[in-house]
Scaffold this active site. Structure first.
Site, PDB file in Angstrom:
ATOM      1  N   ASP A 149      -1.304  17.199 -55.849  1.00 54.91           N
ATOM      2  CA  ASP A 149      -1.128  17.349 -54.413  1.00 54.91           C
ATOM      3  C   ASP A 149       0.278  16.871 -54.058  1.00 54.91           C
ATOM      4  O   ASP A 149       0.660  15.748 -54.403  1.00 54.91           O
ATOM      5  CB  ASP A 149      -2.171  16.525 -53.649  1.00 54.91           C
ATOM      6  N   GLU A 199      -1.558  23.603 -55.155  1.00 58.34           N
ATOM      7  CA  GLU A 199      -1.841  24.267 -53.891  1.00 58.34           C
ATOM      8  C   GLU A 199      -0.790  25.328 -53.602  1.00 58.34           C
ATOM      9  O   GLU A 199       0.323  25.272 -54.137  1.00 58.34           O
ATOM     10  CB  GLU A 199      -1.894  23.254 -52.752  1.00 58.34           C
ATOM     11  N   CYS A 254     -14.613  16.824 -49.466  1.00 63.37           N
ATOM     12  CA  CYS A 254     -14.945  15.633 -50.245  1.00 63.37           C
ATOM     13  C   CYS A 254     -14.983  15.998 -51.728  1.00 63.37           C
ATOM     14  O   CYS A 254     -15.652  16.957 -52.126  1.00 63.37           O
ATOM     15  CB  CYS A 254     -16.295  15.070 -49.806  1.00 63.37           C
ATOM     16  N   CYS A 260     -19.046  15.144 -53.050  1.00 63.70           N
ATOM     17  CA  CYS A 260     -20.215  15.936 -52.649  1.00 63.70           C
ATOM     18  C   CYS A 260     -19.866  17.316 -52.126  1.00 63.70           C
ATOM     19  O   CYS A 260     -20.755  18.156 -51.957  1.00 63.70           O
ATOM     20  CB  CYS A 260     -21.035  15.184 -51.597  1.00 63.70           C
ATOM     21  N   CYS A 266     -15.986  10.027 -46.284  1.00 61.73           N
ATOM     22  CA  CYS A 266     -17.010  11.063 -46.181  1.00 61.73           C
ATOM     23  C   CYS A 266     -18.235  10.497 -45.464  1.00 61.73           C
ATOM     24  O   CYS A 266     -18.776   9.458 -45.867  1.00 61.73           O
ATOM     25  CB  CYS A 266     -17.392  11.586 -47.563  1.00 61.73           C
ATOM     26  N   CYS A 269     -21.690  11.193 -48.153  1.00 61.31           N
ATOM     27  CA  CYS A 269     -21.945  10.347 -49.337  1.00 61.31           C
ATOM     28  C   CYS A 269     -21.296   8.975 -49.215  1.00 61.31           C
ATOM     29  O   CYS A 269     -21.358   8.172 -50.166  1.00 61.31           O
ATOM     30  CB  CYS A 269     -21.469  11.039 -50.604  1.00 61.31           C
ATOM     31  N   ASP A 313      -4.601  11.807 -50.570  1.00 61.67           N
ATOM     32  CA  ASP A 313      -3.875  12.639 -51.536  1.00 61.67           C
ATOM     33  C   ASP A 313      -4.608  12.729 -52.871  1.00 61.67           C
ATOM     34  O   ASP A 313      -4.621  13.790 -53.506  1.00 61.67           O
ATOM     35  CB  ASP A 313      -2.466  12.081 -51.742  1.00 61.67           C
TER      36      ASP A 313
END
Length: 358
Positions: A179, A263, A316, A319, A335, A338, A345
């Site tokens: 990232d 990305e 996330c 999950c 999150c 979870c 990052d």
């Protein structure tokens, strides 16, 4: 076949620098003359190839005595480059070629058959042996040689045909997600981070001061050219710091990865944000990812690019829950499903690694 290019700084004398500048001017003269002929031909419904343009230039250059002492390969390759530009225009890959001014980047290409390299020196046509700052790191047949100037330095770019290179076995290395960002240049899925030097921010005050001095000089006076060189050196310093950080980070990444997930960045869209445009330009994230892909391809590493709309930061990594209202100021991802808390990052990098694994 594998082709590799090594750009080496030269250590020319004053006479040799004058010679380089003269050949760059001769290449620009040939390019502009050929482009003028091509445009005149279009007006008469005649499409001329670069070979015909070169023949016409060879007839015209005999009128000027000063062209006899120049390296004729510089003019030949300048017209060949114009031919490539015309081909790109015909296939609608680029706009119509434009005339080159004296402020254009100085460079010229010479015949590789007349070039010899021995240690830290190179023999160029007509000028002879020139000292180099370092030796050529690749072994093989020389394919292309280009002399160029950046700020106060002259460089030679030597393209070598190295043949097929053996790929390194990376099957025992992990898959890595990457990232990229502004404060941190790159964050890996294993938690490793590479700092972003942001050289423009560091030199911005000095650059502003020197550019202000340049604006007060009489344009194209001796003092104007001296001050212009100072501004060029600052820009060169900024580019060197940025490229050094990019190369060190990308080399370290590809050495320890078996596959890479990254990305997809639409840089032109990102630059529309006026609050982040300068920082994004300073980071040059598009150039960083391009260097990464080139080095990974050379080593045979597969690179998986996420979709433009893949929400790597909002999803996330444990999950798969997608958080809709994640703001840019939230550096820790929490999150609600979870109850995991993880660096924003690192979470995005793990999602990119999962995408690369498949």
């Amino acid at each position: 076949m594998s082709f590799k290019t090594h750009k080496i700084a030269l250590a020319p004398t004053f006479r040799e620098r004058r010679w380089f500048a003269s050949q760059c001017g001769y290449a620009r003269f040939a390019y502009n003359h050929a482009l003028s002929d091509f445009k005149a031909g279009l007006e008469n419904d005649s499409f001329q190839s670069w070979q015909m343009l070169n023949v016409n230039f060879n007839k015209t250059k005999k009128r000027y005595d000063w062209t006899r002492s120049q390296d004729q390969r510089a003019a030949l390759y300048a017209i060949k480059h114009l031919g490539q530009g015309i081909a790109n225009w015909v296939s609608k890959r680029a706009k119509f070629p434009r005339f080159k001014g004296r402020g254009h980047k100085q460079s010229y290409t010479t015949d590789e058959q007349s070039v010899r390299v021995q240690g830290k020196r190179i023999k160029l046509p007509k000028i002879g042996w020139i000292k180099m700052r370092e030796a050529l790191r690749f072994v093989g047949k020389i394919i292309k040689v280009t002399i160029s100037r950046t700020a106060h330095r002259w460089f030679v770019s030597i393209t070598v045909e190295t043949g097929d290179t053996g790929l390194v076995d990376t099957s025992t290395h992990p898959v890595i997600g990457i990232d990229v960002g502004i404060n941190t240049l790159a964050t890996l899925s294993d938690g490793t981070q590479y700092d972003n030097p942001r050289p423009l921010k560091r030199y911005e005050r000095k650059l502003r001061r020197e550019q202000r001095k340049l604006s007060r000089k009489v344009r194209k006076s001796n003092n104007w050219f001296k001050q212009k060189r100072k501004v060029e050196r600052i820009h060169y310093r900024i580019a060197c710091i940025r490229n050094d950080a990019h190369h060190k980070a990308t080399t370290d990444i590809v050495k320890k990865a078996s596959a890479i997930g990254i990305e997809t960045l639409k840089v032109t869209n990102l630059l529309k944000n006026r609050k982040l445009a300068k920082a994004l330009s300073d980071s040059a994230l598009g150039g960083f990812l391009e260097k990464l892909k080139v080095k990974a391809e050379a080593l045979g590493l597969p690179v998986t690019e996420a979709s433009q709309y893949f929400a790597s930061s909002k999803t996330c990594s444990r999950c798969g829950y997608k958080k809709r209202d994640l703001t840019l100021s939230e550096r820790t991802y929490h999150c609600s499903q979870c109850d995991v808390s993880i660096d924003r990052d690192v979470n995005a990098a793990i999602n990119l690694r999962t995408l690369a694994v498949g």
